[in-house]
Design an enzyme around this catalytic site. Structure first.
Site, PDB file in Angstrom:
ATOM      1  N   CYS A  37      57.156 -11.655   5.304  1.00 12.84           N
ATOM      2  CA  CYS A  37      58.612 -11.156   4.790  1.00 12.84           C
ATOM      3  C   CYS A  37      59.748 -11.800   5.488  1.00 12.84           C
ATOM      4  CB  CYS A  37      58.569  -9.404   5.140  1.00 12.84           C
ATOM      5  SG  CYS A  37      59.963  -8.678   4.748  1.00 12.84           S
ATOM      6  N   CYS A  95      62.272 -25.562  15.476  1.00 13.72           N
ATOM      7  CA  CYS A  95      63.184 -25.233  16.318  1.00 13.72           C
ATOM      8  C   CYS A  95      63.368 -23.898  16.715  1.00 13.72           C
ATOM      9  CB  CYS A  95      64.301 -25.430  15.354  1.00 13.72           C
ATOM     10  SG  CYS A  95      64.547 -23.952  13.923  1.00 13.72           S
TER      11      CYS A  95
END
Length: 160
Positions: A148, A127
């Protein structure tokens, strides 16, 4: 002589095109799941929308997923694509869920220069949702990478 020098400096300073000031999205990939901003806003919480669709960053140490220790899979909060496995999660001490690798093919990468230096930005490959960034300061016993990731960009699916 001084006025010419001052004018030259002034013109130079205001004619520079800093890459840090550019807002163009370098990630021009077409994703399998595409929706309008209005559709995403209707489906996502304001925090999820800010991170996933506007490349925001959640506050460090604010995600309950930091403490998630069960076996399972971390999926995209927007489209449920599996992104990271729990066995690759580690405590980086940064305040965001961190992984030493992504599920191959499910995370896309682009260049991020928004804060004045180059970073590798991560997106859901399905997406296009912004996840976070990957750095080369992860565990050296494994991949050496630290993905991260904003916890709000993820949902956790426990292993059955």
């Amino acid at each position: 002589m001084k006025p010419i020098l001052l004018i030259t400096i002034f013109l130079f300073a205001f004619s520079c095109k800093s890459e840090a000031q550019q807002t163009k999205n370098e990630n021009s990939t077409t994703f399998e799941v595409t929706k309008t901003s209005e559709e995403w806003k209707a489906e996502l919480s304001p925090e999820e929308y800010n991170v996933l669709r506007q490349a925001g960053t959640e506050r460090p140490f604010s995600s309950p997923l930091n403490e998630e220790k069960r076996k399972g899979t971390f999926v995209c909060a927007a489209c449920k694509t599996p992104l990271f496995k729990s066995e690759h999660k580690f405590d980086s001490g940064t305040g965001w869920p961190s992984f030493d690798r992504a599920i191959e093919g499910n995370v896309a990468y682009s260049t991020d220069k928004k804060i004045g230096y180059t970073r590798v930005e991560e997106h859901c490959a399905t997406c296009g949702g912004h996840l976070g960034h990957v750095f080369d300061d992860g565990p050296t016993k494994t991949t050496g990478k630290r993905h991260c990731i904003n916890g709000v960009a993820l949902d956790f699916v426990p292993e059955k």
